[in-house]
Scaffold this active site. Structure first.
Site, PDB file in Angstrom:
ATOM      1  N   HIS A 101       0.819  -1.219   0.000  1.00  0.00           N
ATOM      2  CA  HIS A 101       0.000   0.000   0.000  1.00  0.00           C
ATOM      3  C   HIS A 101       0.853   1.269   0.000  1.00  0.00           C
ATOM      4  O   HIS A 101       0.292   2.380  -0.006  1.00  0.00           O
ATOM      5  CB  HIS A 101      -0.936   0.025   1.209  1.00  0.00           C
ATOM      6  CG  HIS A 101      -1.971  -1.053   1.195  1.00  0.00           C
ATOM      7  ND1 HIS A 101      -2.780  -1.300   0.118  1.00  0.00           N
ATOM      8  CD2 HIS A 101      -2.319  -1.972   2.149  1.00  0.00           C
ATOM      9  CE1 HIS A 101      -3.593  -2.311   0.394  1.00  0.00           C
ATOM     10  NE2 HIS A 101      -3.313  -2.738   1.618  1.00  0.00           N
ATOM     11  N   HIS A 117      -6.364  -7.289  -0.307  1.00  0.00           N
ATOM     12  CA  HIS A 117      -6.491  -5.862  -0.610  1.00  0.00           C
ATOM     13  C   HIS A 117      -5.693  -5.528  -1.874  1.00  0.00           C
ATOM     14  O   HIS A 117      -4.604  -6.066  -2.089  1.00  0.00           O
ATOM     15  CB  HIS A 117      -5.959  -5.013   0.546  1.00  0.00           C
ATOM     16  CG  HIS A 117      -6.617  -5.296   1.859  1.00  0.00           C
ATOM     17  ND1 HIS A 117      -6.050  -6.111   2.823  1.00  0.00           N
ATOM     18  CD2 HIS A 117      -7.797  -4.879   2.370  1.00  0.00           C
ATOM     19  CE1 HIS A 117      -6.847  -6.176   3.869  1.00  0.00           C
ATOM     20  NE2 HIS A 117      -7.921  -5.441   3.623  1.00  0.00           N
TER      21      HIS A 117
END
Length: 341
Positions: free
Chosen positions: A158, A195
């Protein structure tokens, strides 16, 4: 299989986490290390400590401005009267092209995408050695040592070039891929975390020399929300070199493996000669985030699918949070790969 980890990665011990407006314990706990180490050893992995390759390979992916912020922000935070124990932003720019503030508070909002990446005393050192572990894994492949597993913790997918987020500070998978690219190879990154790997996508989005592919729970109603949609295909020279495969919540083995087949076909069509697997284990049916429903048998098949490519593979740990099956899922991936290789 060789495995790489540095004990300084234990130093990051985040406390703050917020979900649905409620303060909760942070899921990215140091205890993940012990479970993942046991899972890797059960698959026959032998751990070694990485060498220090310096900031060069990290700065090949992250900006000097961001690295300066990240290295110094915890010390600067202590000068704020009444500041908390962790650097947590309370304001974000409406557009990141707006002004760059001088204050620690303003810069934290600029360089931290959300409240799930608190920075404390040991965070920079832990993230630095997590990245060095990924660099060591890439160098192991370059030295002809065969495929390897990197226990990178804190994780990285991320993290953008100048932005932390979602438990991630330095993008270990991207750093490893860039290291391989700088050595003349043509890498592909395949992210199997529940994710979307938004930071990885952002780093390579306008490039055609590193393919980025992500399988993940549909971000319409799942973190990171703003990235990971199928129409995001890259831009400029990178158009067509990013592939997102969003999956319905609760997708199980067959659906996940079908999407993985599509991902690996794209890897072959890219002409990749090495693969970095951003190995999130949080697609598990047992994971606390409950996004997808991959079983232990499914993880074995994921490992075997990567082996079928016939390419060197670097497994870089991303998500996967404490549950009864976390270590077993890692064992299954690595065993599945080694058995089929």
């Amino acid at each position: 299989m060789k495995a790489i980890f540095d004990d300084r990665q234990w130093l990051h011990d985040p406390k703050h986490f917020m979900a649905n407006g409620k303060i909760l314990p942070n899921p990215e706990q140091p205890g993940r290390i012990e479970v993942l180490q046991a899972g890797a050893r059960a698959a026959g992995c032998v751990f070694e400590t990485p060498k220090d390759a310096g900031l060069g390979p990290i700065a090949a992916v992250h900006t000097a401005e961001y690295l300066t912020f990240f290295k110094n922000i915890y010390r600067r935070w202590q000068y704020i009267d009444g500041a908390g124990d962790e650097v947590i932003p309370n304001i974000h720019p409406a557009r990141r092209s707006d002004g760059y503030p001088k204050s620690a508070t303003g810069q934290s909002g600029y360089h931290q995408a959300d409240t799930a990446c608190p920075i404390a005393k040991g965070t920079y050192e832990a993230a630095y050695w997590s990245a060095q572990s990924a660099i060591g894994g890439a160098d192991h492949l370059l030295d002809g040592g065969g495929s390897a597993y990197v226990l990178s913790r804190p994780p990285g997918h991320h993290a953008f070039g100048d932005l932390a987020g979602g438990f991630c500070f330095l993008n270990n998978s991207a750093i490893a891929a860039q290291r391989l690219r700088d050595a003349g190879l043509r890498p592909a990154i395949v992210d199997v975390d529940v994710h979307h790997g938004n930071g990885t996508q952002g780093i390579f989005y306008d490039r055609d020399d590193v393919l980025t592919v992500s399988l993940h729970a549909d971000p319409d109603r799942f973190y990171p929300f703003f990235w990971g949609h199928a129409q995001e295909r890259g831009e400029g020279r990178g158009l067509g070199c990013n592939l997102n495969l969003p999956l319905a919540r609760g997708t199980h083995d067959e659906g996940f493996l079908k999407a993985l087949g599509t991902a690996l076909e794209r890897v072959s069509m890219h002409g990749a000669d090495v693969v970095v697997v951003a190995l999130g284990l949080d697609a598990s049916i047992d994971d606390p985030f409950q996004g997808l429903a991959v079983t232990q048998d499914g993880f074995s098949r994921i490992g075997a699918a990567f082996a079928a490519l016939g390419l060197p593979v670097l497994f870089v740990q991303e998500g996967g949070y404490l549950s009864d099956s976390l270590g077993k899922n890692l064992t299954r991936v690595l065993d599945g790969y080694q058995t089929a290789a």
